[in-house]
Scaffold this motif. Structure first.
Motif, PDB file in Angstrom:
ATOM      1  N   SER A 223      46.474  32.473  32.140  1.00 23.66           N
ATOM      2  CA  SER A 223      45.367  32.957  32.968  1.00 23.66           C
ATOM      3  C   SER A 223      44.257  33.562  32.112  1.00 23.66           C
ATOM      4  O   SER A 223      44.392  33.748  30.910  1.00 23.66           O
ATOM      5  CB  SER A 223      45.867  33.997  33.969  1.00 23.66           C
ATOM      6  OG  SER A 223      46.196  35.178  33.301  1.00 23.66           O
ATOM      7  N   ALA A 224      43.175  33.906  32.751  1.00 20.01           N
ATOM      8  CA  ALA A 224      42.042  34.515  32.063  1.00 20.01           C
ATOM      9  C   ALA A 224      42.297  35.979  31.751  1.00 20.01           C
ATOM     10  O   ALA A 224      41.560  36.601  30.992  1.00 20.01           O
ATOM     11  CB  ALA A 224      40.793  34.384  32.931  1.00 20.01           C
ATOM     12  N   VAL A 225      43.351  36.539  32.307  1.00 22.12           N
ATOM     13  CA  VAL A 225      43.676  37.945  32.089  1.00 22.12           C
ATOM     14  C   VAL A 225      44.475  38.137  30.795  1.00 22.12           C
ATOM     15  O   VAL A 225      44.616  39.252  30.307  1.00 22.12           O
ATOM     16  CB  VAL A 225      44.478  38.485  33.300  1.00 22.12           C
ATOM     17  CG1 VAL A 225      44.752  39.963  33.178  1.00 22.12           C
ATOM     18  CG2 VAL A 225      43.732  38.209  34.583  1.00 22.12           C
ATOM     19  N   ALA A 226      44.971  37.056  30.235  1.00 26.86           N
ATOM     20  CA  ALA A 226      45.856  37.118  29.069  1.00 26.86           C
ATOM     21  C   ALA A 226      45.277  37.921  27.902  1.00 26.86           C
ATOM     22  O   ALA A 226      45.992  38.742  27.313  1.00 26.86           O
ATOM     23  CB  ALA A 226      46.230  35.723  28.621  1.00 26.86           C
TER      24      ALA A 226
END
Length: 50
Positions: A40-43
């Protein structure tokens, strides 16, 4: 999986090792967080915590 949890609970109950429960829960939560955030982009934000 359910048998593993039953065996683990039986071990903690028989040997009075209830202090292991929070450690196991935290390890499971961290594992789930890493697996879910892997693609995800939160990684990048999660990896800066560690």
């Amino acid at each position: 999986m359910l048998d593993l949890l039953k065996d683990l609970w039986g071990f903690m109950k028989a040997r009075k090792k209830f202090w292991l429960a929070p450690i196991i829960v935290i390890m499971l939560l961290l594992g789930v967080l890493i697996v879910l955030a892997q693609g995800s982009a939160v990684a990048p934000f999660i990896y800066t915590l560690f």
